[in-house]
Design an enzyme around this catalytic site. Structure first.
Site, PDB file in Angstrom:
ATOM      1  CB  THR A   1      -0.888   0.032   1.259  1.00  0.00           C
ATOM      2  OG1 THR A   1      -0.028   0.125   2.395  1.00  0.00           O
ATOM      3  CG2 THR A   1      -1.740  -1.203   1.376  1.00  0.00           C
TER       4      THR A   1
ATOM      5  CE  LYS B   1     -15.255  12.997  12.443  1.00  0.00           C
ATOM      6  NZ  LYS B   1     -14.012  12.347  12.725  1.00  0.00           N
TER       7      LYS B   1
ATOM      8  CD1 TRP C   1     -19.056  13.910  11.020  1.00  0.00           C
ATOM      9  CD2 TRP C   1     -18.807  11.971   9.914  1.00  0.00           C
ATOM     10  NE1 TRP C   1     -18.536  13.015  11.891  1.00  0.00           N
ATOM     11  CE2 TRP C   1     -18.373  11.805  11.253  1.00  0.00           C
ATOM     12  CE3 TRP C   1     -18.738  10.891   9.046  1.00  0.00           C
ATOM     13  CZ2 TRP C   1     -17.873  10.588  11.713  1.00  0.00           C
ATOM     14  CZ3 TRP C   1     -18.247   9.688   9.510  1.00  0.00           C
ATOM     15  CH2 TRP C   1     -17.817   9.544  10.837  1.00  0.00           C
TER      16      TRP C   1
ATOM     17  CD  GLU D   1      -5.111  -2.320   2.197  1.00  0.00           C
ATOM     18  OE1 GLU D   1      -5.523  -1.840   1.122  1.00  0.00           O
ATOM     19  OE2 GLU D   1      -4.527  -1.641   3.056  1.00  0.00           O
TER      20      GLU D   1
END
Ligand code: ADP
Length: 542
Positions: free
Chosen positions: A186, A439, A444, A331
């Site tokens: 990654t 936030k 959000w 992944e």
């Protein structure tokens, strides 16, 4: 009682054996580093992959030893995909866009034994080889006469002379399908990179699923251009799905600019292409002013970052190309969801269909997903409530290579680090990476939504939304914008452009014009860097 069907391990070598026997004459076309176009067939590829396997035996490489590549999308890289994994070794594709320090770090961590590289990456190899003690052999992916003299790289030989010395008499070994076949690190935006270690079984199941009509819909009638690099999650598994179906493969090599990609699509009658939004942006920027159209391209899978609605509209309405929005990650091998409509959506008005197409799509069989709240409780699929996205399935990591980072699973599910909603029809919409969520006053704000609106403005080439600390609201969004060359838009014009397109409190507090937005090694916007760039920025007083 066990079933009485034949038991045969799902191996990568099985894909190439099938391709050779059942569509051996299907074509593989590659733009080479040398600049010319190389063409041959799956049959030729299979034979040369066997030579690779024999050549690895010749180097006395053990089962599961790692063979690294630093290479563009091309036929030699494909031969390594099959020769390395097929012979029981592990293909470690390294992203050449990483910093040399990171490349040295991951080569050591993977304990690579061999490094095969395109000549474009010779300077990189020269910069890192002294720091990579496990690598015993360097193979330059070129003809013998192109091998650079006095490169300083030890044990360097040309790929062509290396495999020419072998005959093709090789039988692929059979082994447990759970054996590791390839690995991909990654990008490690936080901490050191970690490797997903794919198996023969996971890669084959992923290849089957990726070819399904509601996924990438890959068939023997396709000519496929994977612009997505083979060093990035196995080019989304396309090299495997193409062998499984007999699709023609067209590799762009290092020529990823809009003009080269357009010309390759036309010349090789490409029907289907796959890549990240930034590449398609370059293609559209090349085509629009010249009034160019596609004559064969029908579909493009776009993923890796949120595909801006403006791009989906442009492909569809201006060029008649269907965009399939995909979501996944290293992944996950990488495919998780893909956006195609259901039968029941047929009668919907076009605008309603478009709303669905903008989402990241439905789970592919093999992947299960759920969204959870801060306590890990599953949230409803109402298309409104958003939560942390968790996934599980046979091509999703159980653990990272060498156990890095400990046990990543929570109750058997892999937490993706993404935040999203799932609607009653099972369509996922990613609103953010959890670390990028803004936030504001307990609510959000989706940075992706704010960016999508900005890039719909005709003068905006790229936009990144980040949160800035605010004394009253905790955080407020601002948008960093790169203007299209020769186009103008002011701060106030852009802020007005938001009116009516999102709730008032979600409209950014400010616009910051920048020359470029920093991109990571996989073409994604690097918001950590952007935040650093703007660390002295102060919100306007209101
Ligand atoms: P990295 O090494 O940066 O994790 P990946 O390619 O594995 O590279 O990145 C996966 C991440 O990219 C996902 O977790 C998600 O945040 C983002 N991503 C991928 N596809 C999409 C998409 N269609 N929409 C929004 N985000 C996406």
């Amino acid at each position: 009682m066990l079933g009485l069907m034949q038991s045969q391990p799902l191996l990568i070598s099985g894909l190439i054996e099938f391709a050779e026997r059942h569509h051996g004459d299907a074509e593989i076309v590659s733009r080479r580093v040398e600049g010319d176009l190389h063409r041959y067939s799956y049959k030729d590829m299979g034979q040369r992959a066997r030579r690779v396997a024999k050549a690895l035996d010749g180097l006395k490489l053990a089962f599961s030893d790692r063979v690294a590549t630093l290479a563009w999308n091309g036929y030699r890289h494909l031969e390594l995909y099959y020769g390395v994994s097929g012979s029981g070794r592990v293909l470690h594709t390294i992203n050449p866009r990483l910093h040399p320090d990171q490349i040295a770090w991951i080569a050591n961590h993977a304990e690579d034994q061999v490094l095969c590289f395109d000549l474009s990456f010779l300077p990189l190899v020269q910069a890192v080889h002294a720091r990579c003690p496990t690598i015993k052999h360097y193979i330059a992916l070129c003809d013998a006469d192109k091998l650079p003299a006095d490169s300083g790289v030890p044990n360097l030989q040309s790929y062509e002379s290396w495999i020419d010395a072998q005959n093709t008499g090789y039988t692929w070994p059979s082994f447990d399908e759970n054996t590791a076949s390839s690995m991909c690190y990654t990008s490690g935006t936080t901490g050191n990179p970690k490797a997903a270690l794919y198996s023969h079984r996971s890669s084959t199941l992923h290849a089957y699923a990726a070819a399904l009509p509601d996924v990438m819909c890959i068939s023997a009638r396709d000519s496929i251009l994977p612009v997505v690099p083979m060093f990035h999650v196995n080019a989304w598994g396309i090299p495997y799905s193409a062998a499984l179906t007999g699709a023609k493969l067209v590799f762009p090599g290092p020529a990823l600019d809009g003009k080269s990609i357009y010309e390759l699509i036309e010349a090789e009658k490409v029907t289907y292409a796959a890549g990240v939004p930034t590449v398609w942006q370059m293609l559209l920027t090349h085509m629009k002013p010249a009034g160019l159209k596609f004559s064969t391209l029908k579909r493009t899978v776009i993923g890796g970052s949120a595909c801006p609605p403006a791009m989906i509209h442009a492909f569809r309405e201006d060029y008649g190309v269907e965009v399939l929005h995909a979501w996944g990650m290293t992944e996950m091998s990488p495919l998780g969801t893909l956006c195609t409509l259901k039968n029941k959506h047929d009668a919907l008005p076009e605008a309603e269909k478009m709303k669905i197409r903008l989402k990241q799509g439905r789970a592919i069989y093999g992947v299960d997903m759920k969204i959870v709240d801060a306590n890990g409780e599953e949230l409803p699929w109402d298309g409104k409530v958003f939560g942390d996205l968790h996934v599980k399935g046979p091509w999703i990591v159980r653990e990272y290579f060498k156990g890095e980072g400990g046990d990543p699973l929570v109750d058997g599910w892999f937490p993706t680090g993404d935040v999203g909603t799932i609607d009653p029809d099972g369509y996922l919409q990613i609103t953010d990476r959890s670390k990028d969520v803004i936030k504001s006053g307990g609510e959000w704000i989706s940075s992706i939504e704010i960016e999508n609106i900005a890039v719909a403005h005709p003068a905006v080439a790229m936009a990144a939304c980040i949160g800035v600390a605010h004394p009253k609201w905790d955080e407020r969004p601002i948008i960093a914008v790169v203007k299209k060359p020769g186009m103008e838009v002011t701060r106030d014009e852009l802020l007005r452009f938001y009116e009516g397109k999102t709730a008032k409190w979600q409209i950014p507090d400010d616009v910051v014009f920048v020359d470029a937005i920093p991109l990571g090694a996989t073409g994604k916007m690097l918001k950590t860097k952007l935040r650093e760039m703007l660390k002295d920025y102060k919100l306007p007083q209101t």
